[in-house]
Every structure is written in C-alpha cells, then in structure tokens.
Design a protein around this motif. Structure first.
Motif, PDB file in Angstrom:
ATOM      1  N   GLN A  20       0.831  -1.206   0.000  1.00 18.55           N
ATOM      2  CA  GLN A  20       0.000   0.000   0.000  1.00 18.55           C
ATOM      3  C   GLN A  20       0.869   1.262   0.000  1.00 18.55           C
ATOM      4  O   GLN A  20       0.586   2.213  -0.734  1.00 18.55           O
ATOM      5  CB  GLN A  20      -0.933   0.010   1.219  1.00 18.55           C
ATOM      6  N   VAL A  21       1.891   1.273   0.805  1.00 21.94           N
ATOM      7  CA  VAL A  21       2.784   2.441   0.871  1.00 21.94           C
ATOM      8  C   VAL A  21       3.494   2.640  -0.466  1.00 21.94           C
ATOM      9  O   VAL A  21       3.587   3.768  -0.963  1.00 21.94           O
ATOM     10  CB  VAL A  21       3.795   2.282   2.028  1.00 21.94           C
ATOM     11  N   SER A  23       2.518   1.708  -3.411  1.00 22.17           N
ATOM     12  CA  SER A  23       1.526   2.158  -4.388  1.00 22.17           C
ATOM     13  C   SER A  23       1.242   3.648  -4.230  1.00 22.17           C
ATOM     14  O   SER A  23       1.147   4.382  -5.202  1.00 22.17           O
ATOM     15  CB  SER A  23       0.238   1.351  -4.229  1.00 22.17           C
ATOM     16  N   THR A  24       1.118   4.093  -3.011  1.00 19.81           N
ATOM     17  CA  THR A  24       0.863   5.507  -2.746  1.00 19.81           C
ATOM     18  C   THR A  24       2.042   6.363  -3.181  1.00 19.81           C
ATOM     19  O   THR A  24       1.856   7.422  -3.791  1.00 19.81           O
ATOM     20  CB  THR A  24       0.580   5.725  -1.242  1.00 19.81           C
ATOM     21  N   ALA A  27       2.229   6.759  -6.999  1.00 18.53           N
ATOM     22  CA  ALA A  27       1.142   7.519  -7.629  1.00 18.53           C
ATOM     23  C   ALA A  27       1.155   8.996  -7.286  1.00 18.53           C
ATOM     24  O   ALA A  27       0.308   9.740  -7.766  1.00 18.53           O
ATOM     25  CB  ALA A  27      -0.201   6.919  -7.218  1.00 18.53           C
ATOM     26  N   ARG A  28       2.102   9.456  -6.525  1.00 19.84           N
ATOM     27  CA  ARG A  28       2.026  10.839  -6.042  1.00 19.84           C
ATOM     28  C   ARG A  28       2.255  11.888  -7.107  1.00 19.84           C
ATOM     29  O   ARG A  28       1.703  12.959  -7.044  1.00 19.84           O
ATOM     30  CB  ARG A  28       2.950  11.039  -4.858  1.00 19.84           C
TER      31      ARG A  28
END
Length: 129
Positions: A20-21, A23-24, A27-28
């Motif tokens: 999750q981290v 992926s975040t 995508a920033r």
C-alpha cells in the motif's frame, strides 16, 4: 503454534502495508512519467515514418513541434535541482529547436536532424534514469 500464527499474521500484514505504501508513493506525481511517455510517443512516430519511408514534412513537423514543446516541461516537471540535469535538458531543447528549424523534408534529413536529439536523450538517461 500460536506464536507461529502470530508471526505469519504479522508478516502478511507487513507485506500488505508495504504494498500500500509503495503504491501511494508511486502515484504521487504522474507528471514526469507522462512527459517521458509523450516524448516517447512522438519519437516513435518519427522513427516509424523513417522506417516506412513516409517522411512528408507535413506529417513529421507536428511531431517535431510537440517534442520541442514537451521538452520545455522537463526541468520544471522533474524538479531536479542539479545543474547537470538542467544542462542536459537545455541541450535537448537546443537539438529539437535545430531539428524544427531545419524542417526536414526527407527521411535522410530527418535522421540527421534526430541524431543529436537521440544523443541528448541518451546522455540524460544514462546519468539520471
């Protein structure tokens, strides 16, 4: 047995959290990737025109102009505060400006115009990719 299950549960939660981290973080800011994809698209269209011997000036000039326009977005988009990076981007912009100004009307002229552009791209990618 209970300890092994707790360790396994902890590992699974850790893997999911890490995914999750990551992926975040990925995508920033999609803009740098978008700039490179746009430049890649126009470059491949020009290469395809050379490959098919369809180097009509009216067909290739818009791709050269879009490459030149998009190249001006490199430094502000990537936000790399390195003079070498800015110099590489300026070299690319100058090469594209010369390519547009030469208005190649044949495949040989287009290949000659794109050679310094390709070299500028390659130099930057070797250092900063």
């Amino acid at each position: 047995m209970r300890a092994a299950l707790l360790i396994l549960l902890g590992l699974v939660i850790g893997v999911i959290g890490t995914a999750q981290v990551m992926s975040t973080l990925a995508a920033r800011n999609p803009m740098p990737k978008a700039v490179m994809h746009t430049m890649s698209y126009h470059t491949s269209e020009l290469k395809q025109a050379m490959k098919s011997q369809a180097c009509d000036a009216a067909k290739i000039q818009p791709h050269l102009l879009r490459l030149q326009s998009t190249a001006t977005d490199i430094v502000p988009t990537f936000g790399i505060a390195d003079q070498g990076f800015a110099d590489a981007a300026n070299k690319l912009q100058a090469s594209l400006q010369q390519a547009v100004a030469s208005a190649p009307a044949s495949c040989a002229a287009l290949a000659a115009a794109l050679k310094p552009v390709g070299e500028a791209c390659q130099d930057c990618h070797q250092k900063y990719r």
